[in-house]
Design a protein around this motif. Structure first.
Motif, PDB file in Angstrom:
ATOM      1  N   LYS A 136      -5.986   0.129   3.520  1.00  0.00           N
ATOM      2  CA  LYS A 136      -4.728   0.329   4.360  1.00  0.00           C
ATOM      3  C   LYS A 136      -3.740   0.739   3.576  1.00  0.00           C
ATOM      4  CE  LYS A 136      -5.297  -3.217   7.014  1.00  0.00           C
ATOM      5  NZ  LYS A 136      -5.298  -4.425   8.063  1.00  0.00           N
ATOM      6  N   GLN A 190      -7.974   8.685  11.226  1.00  0.00           N
ATOM      7  CA  GLN A 190      -6.408   8.756  11.640  1.00  0.00           C
ATOM      8  C   GLN A 190      -5.817   9.270  10.397  1.00  0.00           C
ATOM      9  OE1 GLN A 190      -5.059   4.821  12.332  1.00  0.00           O
ATOM     10  NE2 GLN A 190      -5.923   4.442  14.328  1.00  0.00           N
ATOM     11  N   ASN A 191      -6.419   9.400   9.227  1.00  0.00           N
ATOM     12  CA  ASN A 191      -5.749   9.992   8.021  1.00  0.00           C
ATOM     13  C   ASN A 191      -6.736  10.935   7.199  1.00  0.00           C
ATOM     14  OD1 ASN A 191      -3.063   8.389   7.854  1.00  0.00           O
ATOM     15  ND2 ASN A 191      -4.848   6.774   8.256  1.00  0.00           N
ATOM     16  N   ASN A 200      -6.165   9.660  -5.784  1.00  0.00           N
ATOM     17  CA  ASN A 200      -7.449  10.142  -5.027  1.00  0.00           C
ATOM     18  C   ASN A 200      -8.524   9.611  -5.356  1.00  0.00           C
ATOM     19  OD1 ASN A 200      -5.732  11.759  -3.434  1.00  0.00           O
ATOM     20  ND2 ASN A 200      -5.652  13.227  -5.279  1.00  0.00           N
ATOM     21  N   GLU A 254      -6.714  13.746   5.924  1.00  0.00           N
ATOM     22  CA  GLU A 254      -6.263  14.666   4.790  1.00  0.00           C
ATOM     23  C   GLU A 254      -5.524  14.172   3.824  1.00  0.00           C
ATOM     24  OE1 GLU A 254      -4.753  18.142   6.383  1.00  0.00           O
ATOM     25  OE2 GLU A 254      -6.576  18.838   7.416  1.00  0.00           O
ATOM     26  N   LYS A 255      -5.627  12.764   3.848  1.00  0.00           N
ATOM     27  CA  LYS A 255      -4.754  11.940   2.912  1.00  0.00           C
ATOM     28  C   LYS A 255      -5.154  12.171   1.517  1.00  0.00           C
ATOM     29  CE  LYS A 255      -2.059   8.514   1.446  1.00  0.00           C
ATOM     30  NZ  LYS A 255      -0.493   8.556   1.578  1.00  0.00           N
ATOM     31  N   GLN A 256      -4.079  12.844   0.958  1.00  0.00           N
ATOM     32  CA  GLN A 256      -4.232  13.158  -0.658  1.00  0.00           C
ATOM     33  C   GLN A 256      -2.986  12.715  -1.344  1.00  0.00           C
ATOM     34  OE1 GLN A 256      -6.631  14.755  -2.404  1.00  0.00           O
ATOM     35  NE2 GLN A 256      -7.907  14.434  -0.810  1.00  0.00           N
ATOM     36  N   LEU A 311      -9.606   4.223   9.969  1.00  0.00           N
ATOM     37  CA  LEU A 311      -8.679   4.519   9.003  1.00  0.00           C
ATOM     38  C   LEU A 311      -8.684   6.358   8.529  1.00  0.00           C
ATOM     39  CD1 LEU A 311      -8.269   1.446   7.165  1.00  0.00           C
ATOM     40  CD2 LEU A 311      -6.363   2.427   8.246  1.00  0.00           C
ATOM     41  N   VAL A 370      -3.729   4.262   2.145  1.00  0.00           N
ATOM     42  CA  VAL A 370      -3.430   5.467   2.996  1.00  0.00           C
ATOM     43  C   VAL A 370      -2.024   5.179   3.458  1.00  0.00           C
ATOM     44  CG1 VAL A 370      -4.050   6.090   5.274  1.00  0.00           C
ATOM     45  CG2 VAL A 370      -5.977   5.311   3.672  1.00  0.00           C
ATOM     46  N   GLN A 371      -1.502   4.281   3.741  1.00  0.00           N
ATOM     47  CA  GLN A 371      -0.182   4.138   4.430  1.00  0.00           C
ATOM     48  C   GLN A 371       0.920   4.073   3.452  1.00  0.00           C
ATOM     49  OE1 GLN A 371       0.036   1.486   7.581  1.00  0.00           O
ATOM     50  NE2 GLN A 371      -2.218   1.653   7.961  1.00  0.00           N
TER      51      GLN A 371
END
Length: 253
Positions: free
Chosen positions: A190, A244-245, A145, A247-249, A241, A193-194
Motif C-alpha cells: 500500500k 485499482q493501480n 519497480n 499501471e503503477k510505475q 490494490l 503504490v500510494q
C-alpha cells in the motif's frame, strides 16, 4: 504538530523478557526529539509494570491499552498508536527489537535531503543474541519497480521497522486490522503504490531479534493457523490494490 518530532510506536504483548533492552535502545538515541507510544495488547506478565516504570522516569514514553472494541493483534495496536501520535514522522518498533543509537538522527537528516518522499527505507539486520554493530550496510534493491514486484510476489524487501513515514501519509494507508501475520507485506505494498516517491538506503540502523523464542513461536499450530487465515486476507488485499493501480510505475530509477 511539533517540527521533526518522531513518534515511535511499539505494540506489546507479554514482552517482559526483552522490552527493557528495546526501550533502552530508544533512550540511547543521539536524537532526542521523540515520543515512544507503547500500546499493550492484553499482557499478563510484567510488561505493563516495566512500561509504567519507563513512563515515570521519562515522560516521552506513553503507555496505552488497546481498546476492547478493537481487534486483538499487533496491527490493530499499531493503528491505535498512530491515533495517539503527535510526531511529523512515524517509526514502528517491535518490543523485542533494537534501534542503533544514531537511527533517528540519520533518518531525520535523510528526510531533510529528500523532502518529496512520503517514506524512506533503511536496513534491518537479524541477530540471535547480540547485534553485529560493526556491520554498517547491506546492499539493498533500489529499483522501485522491482521492489513493488517483489512485494506483490510476496517476497518482502524490508520488515516493519525499516521504514520511516510521514505521519500524514501513513494515516492514509495504516495496517490491515485483521492481519496478525504478513502485515508487513500488505502495508508495504500500500505504501509503495500510494506514495508520491520513496527512497531506499543501504544503512543498517535497526536490529531484528531472531532467537529460539522466535523459532518456537512460528512453528506453533496457533501461529500456523493464523498464517493461513492471514494469507487469504493478504491475497485479497493485494489483488484489490493491483486492480485499482494496474499501471503503477516509478520513473528515474
Amino acid at each position: 504538530m511539533v517540527a521533526n518530532l518522531i513518534s515511535i510506536i511499539i505494540p506489546t504483548f507479554n514482552s517482559s523478557k526483552h522490552i527493557k533492552a528495546t526501550l533502552n535502545s530508544v533512550l540511547s538515541q543521539t536524537y532526542s526529539n521523540w515520543e515512544c507510544i507503547l500500546v499493550d495488547d492484553g499482557s499478563i506478565d510484567l510488561t505493563e509494570t516495566i512500561s509504567i516504570n519507563y513512563q515515570e522516569k521519562d515522560n516521552r514514553f506513553q503507555l496505552y491499552k488497546r481498546p476492547e472494541d478493537l481487534p486483538k493483534g499487533p496491527s490493530s495496536a499499531r493503528n491505535y498508536g498512530v491515533t495517539k501520535a503527535n510526531g511529523e514522522y512515524l517509526i514502528f518498533l517491535d518490543a523485542d527489537d533494537l534501534l542503533a543509537t544514531s537511527c533517528l538522527e540519520n533518518r531525520v537528516a535523510q528526510f531533510k535531503q529528500n523532502p518529496e518522499c512520503d517514506f524512506l527505507v533503511f536496513q534491518m539486520e537479524r541477530f540471535l543474541d547480540e547485534p553485529n554493530f560493526t556491520k554498517k550496510e547491506i546492499v539493498a534493491e533500489h529499483n522501485k519497480n522491482h521492489v513493488l514486484e517483489s512485494f506483490i510476489q510476496l517476497h518482502g524487501q524490508w520488515p516493519i521497522t525499516a521504514p520511516i513515514y510521514k505521519t500524514n501519509f501513513f494515516k492514509t494507508i495504516c495496517f490491515h486490522p485483521n492481519l496478525v501475520v504478513f502485515e508487513d507485506l500488505e502495508v508495504a505494498i500500500k505504501a509503495i503504490v500510494q506514495a508520491i516517491d520513496f527512497q531506499v538506503f543501504n544503512t543498517i540502523d535497526c536490529y531484528y531479534r531472531n532467537d529460539s523464542n522466535y523459532q518456537t513461536k512460528y512453528n506453533s499450530l496457533e501461529i500456523k493457523t493464523k498464517m493461513v487465515k492471514s494469507f487469504q486476507t493478504l491475497l485479497l488485499s493485494v489483488v484489490e490494490l493491483v486492480r485499482q493501480n494496474p499501471e503503477k510505475q516509478f520513473k528515474n530509477q
